[in-house]
Scaffold this active site. Sequence first.
Site, mmCIF file in Angstrom:
data_model
loop_
_atom_site.group_PDB
_atom_site.id
_atom_site.type_symbol
_atom_site.label_atom_id
_atom_site.label_comp_id
_atom_site.label_asym_id
_atom_site.label_seq_id
_atom_site.Cartn_x
_atom_site.Cartn_y
_atom_site.Cartn_z
ATOM 1 C CG HIS A 133 -2.014 1.025 1.158
ATOM 2 N ND1 HIS A 133 -3.285 0.810 1.615
ATOM 3 C CD2 HIS A 133 -2.023 2.299 0.669
ATOM 4 C CE1 HIS A 133 -4.032 1.893 1.423
ATOM 5 N NE2 HIS A 133 -3.276 2.818 0.866
ATOM 6 N NE ARG A 177 1.031 11.378 -3.071
ATOM 7 C CZ ARG A 177 -0.075 11.118 -2.409
ATOM 8 N NH1 ARG A 177 -1.120 10.590 -3.030
ATOM 9 N NH2 ARG A 177 -0.168 11.376 -1.128
ATOM 10 C CG HIS A 213 -5.728 2.448 5.256
ATOM 11 N ND1 HIS A 213 -7.085 2.519 5.384
ATOM 12 C CD2 HIS A 213 -5.423 3.135 4.131
ATOM 13 C CE1 HIS A 213 -7.569 3.215 4.368
ATOM 14 N NE2 HIS A 213 -6.590 3.603 3.600
ATOM 15 C CG ASP A 267 -1.911 4.992 3.367
ATOM 16 O OD1 ASP A 267 -1.803 5.220 2.147
ATOM 17 O OD2 ASP A 267 -2.867 5.406 4.053
ATOM 18 N N GLY A 302 -2.027 12.266 5.141
ATOM 19 C CA GLY A 302 -1.009 11.294 4.727
ATOM 20 C C GLY A 302 0.392 11.645 5.144
HETATM 21 ZN ZN LIG Z 1 -6.786 4.918 2.043
#
Ligand SMILES: [Zn+2]
Length: 431
Positions: free
Chosen positions: A66, A70, A237, A312, A331
């Site tokens: 995960h 970009r 997540h 993540d 994030g």
């Molecule tokens: Zn997510």
Amino acid sequence: MTQESVPNLVIQGGIILDPESGKQTKADIRIENGVIAEIGSGLDAKDNPTYDASGKFISIGWMDMHVHLREPGYEHKETIVTGCKAAAYGGFTAVACMPNTNPPIHTRDVVEFIIERAEHTAVDVYPIACVSKNRAGESLAEMADLAAGGAVAFSDDGSPVQSAGLMRHALEYSSMLKKPIINHEEELSLGNKGHMHEGEVSTRLGLPGIPGLSEEIMIARDILLAEYTGGHVHVAHISTAKAVDLVREAKKKGIPVTTEVCTHHFAITDSLVETNNYHTNTKMHPPLRPQSDVDAMKQGLADGTIDAICTDHAPHASFEKEVEYISAPFGIIGLESAWGLTGREIVAPGVLSVAQAVFKLSVAPRQILHLDMPSVSVGQKANLTIFDATTDWTFGTSDIKSKSANTPFVGSPMKGKAWAVYNKGRFVNNA
Ligand SMILES: [Zn+2]
């Protein structure tokens, strides 16, 4: 740190660790043209370059299932090449990347573009394609075509699949393709105005909250849909104790559901929003949760409810993060600190053994995504991570290889280091 082509290499004195059996074997490994040619003791390096791995473990290369790379579209945050550098530094030889790019990964040419861009790195990049066109949640993307191009799973991550009807159809198609649907579990009507976990700390700070309920209610729905369709739901997540309970119960019933936990969700709590003075590097989705949820992540890892450890990894440029808390994007980056946090929070306290932790970072993600499993054996492509679980170090800005630096872990203690990776004939030495 280089990412150069080193077709021949002799790795000396390491301990080969099999994450499935836990078996440890001290041996040298001779790599020839990127393939393991010999495993044994006292191997003659001849004229080939050598790496001294004494005191370190060697396992199959790790995978983070995960991450957000970009590219295309947001190259000021990260590119596929810089994301792969961060991955290799963190000990990963494989990542699966999420589709919230621009354009999103909703056509086959974007899938192929991403795979091609990663070619000259030491990291295998597996695109996760969109469930819906434009990630808009209205109509299904061309899932069969995306899978044929190399997509390993489907997700609208960044956003949930809000419509139960669309999720049902997505699961029906994806099960024919033998790929999971990875859902960002969030019922938006409960949480979309929030900026941190809804609880004591958010009340005190006066920040709108995201309740654990918004995650749990969506997971409950997806478990029902997985049961109804037989399709495989992978819960992205996971972050609350109740969510872990839901997955645990579903697994007991044999429902095809798997899940992952991000390193920050077992390492830090929502109190950090207050103690870090509203620093936007404490803002992520799902939000940091209280200690009771953090404890439940460890319990879930220990009893097997949580299959995989991920990051993540979500890069944002400093001009985007250096704004007021409520305006900042969600994030943080995570690839470079993943193992140091796992060592500190999971291995050192005995939640999992080294082999079990490595399993959740290498075998489990590949099983979930039905990928070929690397193997440390003669005749196999060398796909290796060299690491230890004992080095104490402090995470610093020089450890950030991502194009972005949005992490709350600068200055934090880490335990265990990823020293080097070898994959695709390339050797990355982090020392
Ligand atoms: Zn997510």
